[in-house]
Every structure is written in C-alpha cells, then in structure tokens.
Design a protein around this motif. Structure first.
Motif, PDB file in Angstrom:
ATOM      1  N   LYS A  50      12.867  35.457  45.580  1.00  0.00           N
ATOM      2  CA  LYS A  50      14.270  35.571  45.995  1.00  0.00           C
ATOM      3  C   LYS A  50      15.214  35.102  44.898  1.00  0.00           C
ATOM      4  O   LYS A  50      16.316  35.619  44.758  1.00  0.00           O
ATOM      5  CB  LYS A  50      14.520  34.760  47.269  1.00  0.00           C
ATOM      6  N   GLY A  51      14.757  34.126  44.113  1.00  0.00           N
ATOM      7  CA  GLY A  51      15.566  33.601  43.016  1.00  0.00           C
ATOM      8  C   GLY A  51      15.500  34.447  41.759  1.00  0.00           C
ATOM      9  O   GLY A  51      16.107  34.109  40.737  1.00  0.00           O
ATOM     10  N   GLY A  52      14.743  35.544  41.790  1.00  0.00           N
ATOM     11  CA  GLY A  52      14.674  36.452  40.654  1.00  0.00           C
ATOM     12  C   GLY A  52      13.794  35.976  39.514  1.00  0.00           C
ATOM     13  O   GLY A  52      13.941  36.431  38.381  1.00  0.00           O
ATOM     14  N   LEU A  53      12.852  35.064  39.808  1.00  0.00           N
ATOM     15  CA  LEU A  53      11.995  34.546  38.740  1.00  0.00           C
ATOM     16  C   LEU A  53      10.627  35.216  38.698  1.00  0.00           C
ATOM     17  O   LEU A  53       9.991  35.231  37.649  1.00  0.00           O
ATOM     18  CB  LEU A  53      11.846  33.029  38.869  1.00  0.00           C
ATOM     19  N   ILE A  54      10.169  35.757  39.837  1.00  0.00           N
ATOM     20  CA  ILE A  54       8.919  36.505  39.835  1.00  0.00           C
ATOM     21  C   ILE A  54       9.117  37.805  40.605  1.00  0.00           C
ATOM     22  O   ILE A  54      10.068  37.948  41.372  1.00  0.00           O
ATOM     23  CB  ILE A  54       7.724  35.713  40.448  1.00  0.00           C
ATOM     24  N   VAL A  55       8.202  38.723  40.360  1.00  0.00           N
ATOM     25  CA  VAL A  55       8.153  39.977  41.114  1.00  0.00           C
ATOM     26  C   VAL A  55       6.734  40.116  41.650  1.00  0.00           C
ATOM     27  O   VAL A  55       5.779  39.669  41.017  1.00  0.00           O
ATOM     28  CB  VAL A  55       8.538  41.206  40.256  1.00  0.00           C
ATOM     29  N   ASN A  56       6.635  40.690  42.807  1.00  0.00           N
ATOM     30  CA  ASN A  56       5.330  41.014  43.356  1.00  0.00           C
ATOM     31  C   ASN A  56       5.514  42.069  44.433  1.00  0.00           C
ATOM     32  O   ASN A  56       6.619  42.305  44.909  1.00  0.00           O
ATOM     33  CB  ASN A  56       4.584  39.778  43.882  1.00  0.00           C
ATOM     34  N   LEU A  75      16.000  24.635  34.428  1.00  0.00           N
ATOM     35  CA  LEU A  75      17.160  24.583  35.316  1.00  0.00           C
ATOM     36  C   LEU A  75      17.161  25.776  36.263  1.00  0.00           C
ATOM     37  O   LEU A  75      17.472  25.619  37.451  1.00  0.00           O
ATOM     38  CB  LEU A  75      18.463  24.533  34.517  1.00  0.00           C
ATOM     39  N   ASP A  76      16.788  26.953  35.768  1.00  0.00           N
ATOM     40  CA  ASP A  76      16.684  28.130  36.642  1.00  0.00           C
ATOM     41  C   ASP A  76      15.720  27.835  37.791  1.00  0.00           C
ATOM     42  O   ASP A  76      16.009  28.123  38.955  1.00  0.00           O
ATOM     43  CB  ASP A  76      16.152  29.349  35.877  1.00  0.00           C
ATOM     44  N   VAL A  77      14.579  27.262  37.442  1.00  0.00           N
ATOM     45  CA  VAL A  77      13.552  26.974  38.438  1.00  0.00           C
ATOM     46  C   VAL A  77      14.058  25.905  39.411  1.00  0.00           C
ATOM     47  O   VAL A  77      13.931  26.057  40.627  1.00  0.00           O
ATOM     48  CB  VAL A  77      12.227  26.523  37.777  1.00  0.00           C
ATOM     49  N   TYR A  78      14.655  24.846  38.873  1.00  0.00           N
ATOM     50  CA  TYR A  78      15.186  23.765  39.719  1.00  0.00           C
ATOM     51  C   TYR A  78      16.209  24.307  40.713  1.00  0.00           C
ATOM     52  O   TYR A  78      16.148  24.000  41.903  1.00  0.00           O
ATOM     53  CB  TYR A  78      15.816  22.670  38.862  1.00  0.00           C
ATOM     54  N   ASP A  79      17.115  25.108  40.226  1.00  0.00           N
ATOM     55  CA  ASP A  79      18.157  25.648  41.105  1.00  0.00           C
ATOM     56  C   ASP A  79      17.568  26.521  42.215  1.00  0.00           C
ATOM     57  O   ASP A  79      18.059  26.516  43.342  1.00  0.00           O
ATOM     58  CB  ASP A  79      19.203  26.436  40.308  1.00  0.00           C
ATOM     59  N   VAL A  80      16.495  27.248  41.904  1.00  0.00           N
ATOM     60  CA  VAL A  80      15.859  28.103  42.915  1.00  0.00           C
ATOM     61  C   VAL A  80      15.141  27.263  43.975  1.00  0.00           C
ATOM     62  O   VAL A  80      15.272  27.523  45.164  1.00  0.00           O
ATOM     63  CB  VAL A  80      14.878  29.104  42.256  1.00  0.00           C
TER      64      VAL A  80
END
Length: 144
Positions: A50-56, A75-80
């Motif tokens: 949902k945070g746009g960091l992985i696709v599956n 920071l991207d990961v933390y925010d997600v």
C-alpha cells in the motif's frame, strides 16, 4: 515498556526480497527468517505494498521491490509502517500540579522535536541499497 520492531522487520522483509533468488518467496519463508508468524509478515507486506514499496500479485509468492533499492530510504519505510508516530515519547503520567513535572516535559518535548527532525533527515539519507551493502560487507568479513 515494549518497543516497536516494525521498522526493523519491514527493512528485513525488503532486504530479503531484494536478495531473494528463489522465484517462490512465501510469507512462511520470510517469517522463518524474522522468527514470527506468516500472518504478521503478510500484514507487514500489505502495508509495504500500500505504501508503494513492494509489488506482488495476489496468490503468487513472488514479491519484488517497487523501486530500486537505492530509491527506498529508511524514512520511506518508517513512514509506511509507523506513520506519524514520534521516534521518542514523553511521559504523559506526570503530576499536573508540579511545576517541574509539567515544564520538564515541555522542555524535553522541544529537545525531542529537534532530535526527531535530525533522525528523519538521517533516515532519509540511508537507503535499502546501503543496508544491503553493509549486510554484504558483514557476510564477506565473516567468510574470511
């Protein structure tokens, strides 16, 4: 007091995905590495998606990073995974009639705000690619 390991686990998942050579990477396999249950991994992966960091693709165990590892910061990961949670927390159970208790918390809050901004800036500068590089360096050192 319990501390959240969600950031650590989310980075673990991203690195595991990035380094994975098996075309079938299940939540069971990732959970085994993190030492948690697959449902927790699926929930975390859902947030990362949902945070746009992985696709599956639903029903297919082949997750991938949505962007290059050099374009995903801590920071991207933390925010997600943590949202707008502060990194540091004040004690909210103080005596409101105590001048020291109230004012020390307000003073400390200002300090925590400064620390929070600096930490966010540093987290923005560190990418998943850097974490992978450090990991690979550590593995190479162990093999020597």
């Amino acid at each position: 007091m319990r501390y959240s390991a969600r950031l650590s686990d989310a980075v673990h998942v991203l690195v595991f995905i990035a380094l994975n050579e098996d075309p079938r990477l299940t939540s069971d396999k990732i959970a085994e590495s993190i030492k948690t249950n697959p449902a927790c991994v699926r929930k975390l992966m859902s947030q990362l998606k949902k945070g746009g960091l992985i696709v599956n693709t639903r029903g297919h165990p082949a997750p991938a990073l949505a962007r290059d590892a050099s374009e995903i910061s801590l920071l991207d990961v933390y925010d997600v995974v943590e949202g707008d949670k502060p990194l540091l927390h004040l004690d909210t159970h103080i005596n409101p009639e105590c001048g020291v208790g109230v004012n020390i918390q307000l003073s400390l809050g200002e300090c925590f705000d400064r620390i929070h901004e600096k930490a966010r800036a540093e987290m923005e500068a560190i990418t998943i690619a850097e974490v992978i590089s450090i990991y690979q360096r550590r593995i190479a050192h162990l093999r020597q």
